[in-house]
Design a protein around this motif. Structure first.
Motif, PDB file in Angstrom:
ATOM      1  N   GLY A  93     -56.262  29.450 146.115  1.00 41.51           N
ATOM      2  CA  GLY A  93     -57.464  29.910 146.802  1.00 41.51           C
ATOM      3  C   GLY A  93     -57.929  29.028 147.930  1.00 41.51           C
ATOM      4  O   GLY A  93     -58.993  29.288 148.528  1.00 41.51           O
ATOM      5  N   HIS A  94     -57.185  27.978 148.263  1.00 42.63           N
ATOM      6  CA  HIS A  94     -57.581  27.081 149.347  1.00 42.63           C
ATOM      7  C   HIS A  94     -56.529  27.134 150.460  1.00 42.63           C
ATOM      8  O   HIS A  94     -55.337  27.265 150.200  1.00 42.63           O
ATOM      9  N   ALA A  95     -57.017  27.003 151.696  1.00 44.67           N
ATOM     10  CA  ALA A  95     -56.109  26.931 152.839  1.00 44.67           C
ATOM     11  C   ALA A  95     -55.578  25.511 152.961  1.00 44.67           C
ATOM     12  O   ALA A  95     -56.339  24.538 152.951  1.00 44.67           O
ATOM     13  N   VAL A  96     -54.244  25.377 153.054  1.00 41.52           N
ATOM     14  CA  VAL A  96     -53.593  24.070 153.172  1.00 41.52           C
ATOM     15  C   VAL A  96     -52.993  23.957 154.571  1.00 41.52           C
ATOM     16  O   VAL A  96     -52.181  24.796 154.976  1.00 41.52           O
ATOM     17  N   VAL A  97     -53.418  22.932 155.311  1.00 38.81           N
ATOM     18  CA  VAL A  97     -52.935  22.711 156.668  1.00 38.81           C
ATOM     19  C   VAL A  97     -52.054  21.466 156.672  1.00 38.81           C
ATOM     20  O   VAL A  97     -52.501  20.376 156.296  1.00 38.81           O
ATOM     21  N   GLY A 147     -62.901  32.974 158.792  1.00 37.94           N
ATOM     22  CA  GLY A 147     -61.552  32.953 158.250  1.00 37.94           C
ATOM     23  C   GLY A 147     -60.666  32.112 159.156  1.00 37.94           C
ATOM     24  O   GLY A 147     -61.109  31.609 160.201  1.00 37.94           O
ATOM     25  N   LEU A 148     -59.410  31.946 158.759  1.00 39.79           N
ATOM     26  CA  LEU A 148     -58.463  31.148 159.536  1.00 39.79           C
ATOM     27  C   LEU A 148     -57.303  32.009 160.003  1.00 39.79           C
ATOM     28  O   LEU A 148     -56.946  33.009 159.367  1.00 39.79           O
ATOM     29  N   SER A 149     -56.733  31.608 161.094  1.00 37.51           N
ATOM     30  CA  SER A 149     -55.474  32.192 161.545  1.00 37.51           C
ATOM     31  C   SER A 149     -54.629  31.064 162.121  1.00 37.51           C
ATOM     32  O   SER A 149     -55.156  30.061 162.612  1.00 37.51           O
ATOM     33  N   GLY A 150     -53.314  31.197 162.039  1.00 43.60           N
ATOM     34  CA  GLY A 150     -52.422  30.160 162.552  1.00 43.60           C
ATOM     35  C   GLY A 150     -51.587  29.523 161.466  1.00 43.60           C
ATOM     36  O   GLY A 150     -51.226  30.175 160.465  1.00 43.60           O
ATOM     37  N   ALA A 169     -52.749  16.358 166.465  1.00 44.26           N
ATOM     38  CA  ALA A 169     -51.706  16.886 165.581  1.00 44.26           C
ATOM     39  C   ALA A 169     -51.256  18.237 166.108  1.00 44.26           C
ATOM     40  O   ALA A 169     -52.087  19.096 166.438  1.00 44.26           O
ATOM     41  N   PRO A 170     -49.932  18.448 166.208  1.00 46.39           N
ATOM     42  CA  PRO A 170     -49.422  19.702 166.783  1.00 46.39           C
ATOM     43  C   PRO A 170     -49.522  20.870 165.786  1.00 46.39           C
ATOM     44  O   PRO A 170     -48.507  21.389 165.289  1.00 46.39           O
ATOM     45  N   VAL A 171     -50.741  21.304 165.510  1.00 44.01           N
ATOM     46  CA  VAL A 171     -50.972  22.385 164.537  1.00 44.01           C
ATOM     47  C   VAL A 171     -51.768  23.504 165.217  1.00 44.01           C
ATOM     48  O   VAL A 171     -52.939  23.312 165.565  1.00 44.01           O
ATOM     49  N   LEU A 182     -62.006  30.438 167.498  1.00 43.07           N
ATOM     50  CA  LEU A 182     -62.275  29.080 167.961  1.00 43.07           C
ATOM     51  C   LEU A 182     -61.110  28.167 167.575  1.00 43.07           C
ATOM     52  O   LEU A 182     -60.811  28.012 166.378  1.00 43.07           O
ATOM     53  N   PRO A 183     -60.434  27.550 168.546  1.00 43.27           N
ATOM     54  CA  PRO A 183     -59.325  26.646 168.208  1.00 43.27           C
ATOM     55  C   PRO A 183     -59.817  25.413 167.457  1.00 43.27           C
ATOM     56  O   PRO A 183     -60.884  24.871 167.747  1.00 43.27           O
ATOM     57  N   ILE A 184     -59.023  24.985 166.469  1.00 38.62           N
ATOM     58  CA  ILE A 184     -59.324  23.777 165.693  1.00 38.62           C
ATOM     59  C   ILE A 184     -58.270  22.722 166.023  1.00 38.62           C
ATOM     60  O   ILE A 184     -57.070  22.994 165.912  1.00 38.62           O
TER      61      ILE A 184
END
Length: 305
Positions: free
Chosen positions: A196-200, A186-189, A210-212, A277-279
């Motif tokens: 239904g999709h994660a948008v970054v 899963g994702l966090s942040g 990129a400062p994300v 794990l940081p992305i």
């Protein structure tokens, strides 16, 4: 005439002593209570358990008790551990606790202290000669004790004990659970959900990181591998045009090759893992590109080992 009489007298004196036992002699074996048990199956395994699918690790099994003797049988079925400690084990680590329930008579027969506790209120099983009866049992493993994948077992003996704790028969059983290698991600942040999709949002595209703030959360029964792929082979694309901006991704400090199907191996170690794990996204050259919104679709999958 005396000779024939003397000859016949010896057998007449010897035969009664050999042919007739005293009144106090034990009855023949066929007149005893003899309990035979047919377990279905003999290995009570909870198979294919995935610790992340939300189900209860349990299985239901049956035992048929048959009186093969010539006398009435009165007994209580008792489970006894062949070798302590209590719990399902694969030879090392903390054992997995479990409960063993007699569903037919609504009794807890778990051998927590080495054998099932026999209470005064427990009903005896009564079988006439040649009579049989089947009991239904449920094995339930404690999901909170599951910390690794593999096969965990315990050998037990099921005995038919009378009121004097004399065994009238028994059978060996294997209790166990087969825990599948499994993982979830899963994702966090900084992301939002859309259809239904994660948008970054990478913000204004500039060369560099990129400062994300974004992390990949991984829950696994052990070691795992991550497979990462990019729809545009590591390029952010302007709509359906031919304008691209190159970029790369690093997960947990490991740079991924997005030109193909990149692979990232998770941290070493055994047992359950809960990793964050940081992305990081590294933006390439943006000079001379047309203004607009550039995007790509990145797919990440996890495989437990």
């Amino acid at each position: 005439m005396r000779r024939p009489m003397f000859f016949l007298a010896a057998p007449l004196l010897a035969v009664p002593a050999l042919a007739q036992p005293p009144a106090s002699a034990a009855p023949a074996r066929g007149a005893d209570c003899i309990v035979r048990m047919n377990a279905t199956p003999t290995s009570w395994m909870i198979t294919g358990f995935d610790p992340y699918d939300g189900t209860v690790p349990e299985g239901t099994y049956s035992v048929t008790f048959v009186n093969d003797g010539g006398a009435e049988c009165r007994f209580a079925p008792i489970f006894q551990i062949d070798q302590p400690p209590f719990g399902l084990s694969k030879g090392h680590g903390k054992p997995i606790g479990y409960a063993l329930l007699n569903l037919t008579d609504s009794q807890d027969v778990t051998p927590r202290a080495g054998r099932s506790v026999r209470t005064p209120s427990q009903r005896e099983l009564v079988l006439a000669p040649n009579e049989s009866r089947s009991l239904l049992y449920k094995l339930v493993a404690d999901p909170d004790d599951i910390r690794d994948s593999g096969t965990f077992t315990q050998d037990v003996t099921l005995e038919a004990l009378d009121q004097n704790f004399r065994s009238l028969g028994g059978t060996r059983l294997v209790l166990g659970i087969d825990v599948l290698p499994s993982a979830r991600i899963g994702l966090s942040g900084a992301y939002t959900m859309n259809d239904g999709h994660a948008v970054v949002d990478l913000g204004e595209l500039r060369p560099g990181i990129a400062p994300v703030p974004l992390q990949l959360r991984v829950n696994s029964t052990g070691q795992y591998d991550l497979t990462v792929s990019s729809a545009n082979s590591g390029r952010l694309r302007l709509g359906a045009s031919d304008w691209f901006i190159p970029y790369s991704v690093a997960i947990g400090g490991n740079t991924v090759n997005l030109a193909g199907s990149g692979m990232v191996t998770g941290p070493n170690g055994t047992g359950f893992r809960r990793d964050s794990l940081p992305i990081h996204f590294f933006i390439g050259d943006v000079g001379g590109r047309r203004a607009g919104t550039y995007s790509d679709v990145v797919s990440i999958s996890v495989t437990a080992r």
